[in-house]
Design an enzyme around this catalytic site. Structure first.
Site, PDB file in Angstrom:
ATOM      1  N   ALA A   1       0.826  -1.301   0.044  1.00 39.70           N
ATOM      2  CA  ALA A   1       0.228   0.107   0.084  1.00 39.70           C
ATOM      3  C   ALA A   1       0.710   1.190  -0.054  1.00 39.70           C
ATOM      4  O   ALA A   1       0.392   2.484  -0.654  1.00 39.70           O
ATOM      5  CB  ALA A   1      -0.876   0.000   1.324  1.00 39.70           C
ATOM      6  N   CYS A   2       1.880   1.135   0.700  1.00 44.15           N
ATOM      7  CA  CYS A   2       2.799   2.422   0.621  1.00 44.15           C
ATOM      8  C   CYS A   2       3.560   2.838  -0.544  1.00 44.15           C
ATOM      9  O   CYS A   2       3.947   3.731  -1.116  1.00 44.15           O
ATOM     10  CB  CYS A   2       4.012   2.013   1.731  1.00 44.15           C
ATOM     11  N   ARG A   3       3.829   1.356  -1.263  1.00 44.27           N
ATOM     12  CA  ARG A   3       4.461   1.488  -2.395  1.00 44.27           C
ATOM     13  C   ARG A   3       3.593   2.165  -3.445  1.00 44.27           C
ATOM     14  O   ARG A   3       3.873   2.877  -4.233  1.00 44.27           O
ATOM     15  CB  ARG A   3       4.691   0.170  -3.273  1.00 44.27           C
TER      16      ARG A   3
ATOM     17  N   VAL B   1       3.254   6.235  -2.474  1.00 42.37           N
ATOM     18  CA  VAL B   1       4.332   6.828  -2.904  1.00 42.37           C
ATOM     19  C   VAL B   1       4.992   6.901  -4.341  1.00 42.37           C
ATOM     20  O   VAL B   1       4.927   7.825  -4.847  1.00 42.37           O
ATOM     21  CB  VAL B   1       5.756   6.236  -2.138  1.00 42.37           C
TER      22      VAL B   1
END
Length: 167
Positions: A54-56, A59
């Site tokens: 989810a962070c990938r 960002v």
């Protein structure tokens, strides 16, 4: 969490470095909010972990918004509690064009009131959140997620950036 109209807390953090041609450097640079605000508004993108799916997405979504025109008008910092070394590899793999800063003790996330007690069995990590700060240091947009899978409304953020006069 800070609200629109609040003064953004000052910070200085270590982060990934790039040379004038946009190539990754092996050294670690130091970034401060006040120095960045001398030149242009700042978008802070707090995220949980470098390699979390989810962070990938979060960002990389920010990186892929070419219509956003962030490189010219706004300084962008990605901030998590991961190390600069982890940030460097993540930025290399994702070919990110903005610095990733290491808030290793969580103090900056705490000052923005987005430090989570625990996420995915990791303690003291930043919640996914976005702050847009004008050159006077005033928060002009603030958003925070309840879960790492939530994404901000990038259209709303774009609208908020349109309010800034070119520097």
């Amino acid at each position: 969490m800070l609200d629109v109209g609040d003064t953004a807390p000052e910070f200085t953090l270590p982060g990934t470095a790039r040379d004038d041609d946009g190539n990754d450097r092996d050294d670690i640079a130091e970034y401060s909010l006040s120095a960045a605000l001398e030149e242009r508004p700042v978008l802070l993108n707090f995220y949980v972990f470098n390699f979390h799916p989810a962070c990938r997405e979060n960002v990389c979504s920010l990186h892929n918004l070419s219509w956003f025109d962030l490189d010219d008008g706004i300084t962008v910092y990605g901030i998590s509690t991961d190390s600069v070394h982890s940030h460097r590899e993540f930025a290399r793999q994702e070919t990110l064009g903005f610095p990733l800063l290491s808030d290793s003790d969580g103090s900056v996330a705490a000052s923005y009131d987005v430090l989570a007690d625990e996420i995915a069995r990791h303690r003291q990590v930043a919640q996914r959140s976005v702050f847009l700060i004008d050159r006077s240091g005033t928060v002009r947009y603030a958003w925070s997620a309840e879960t790492p899978s939530q994404q901000p409304d990038w259209t709303e953020i774009k609208r908020a950036t349109d309010l800034f006069e070119p520097s």
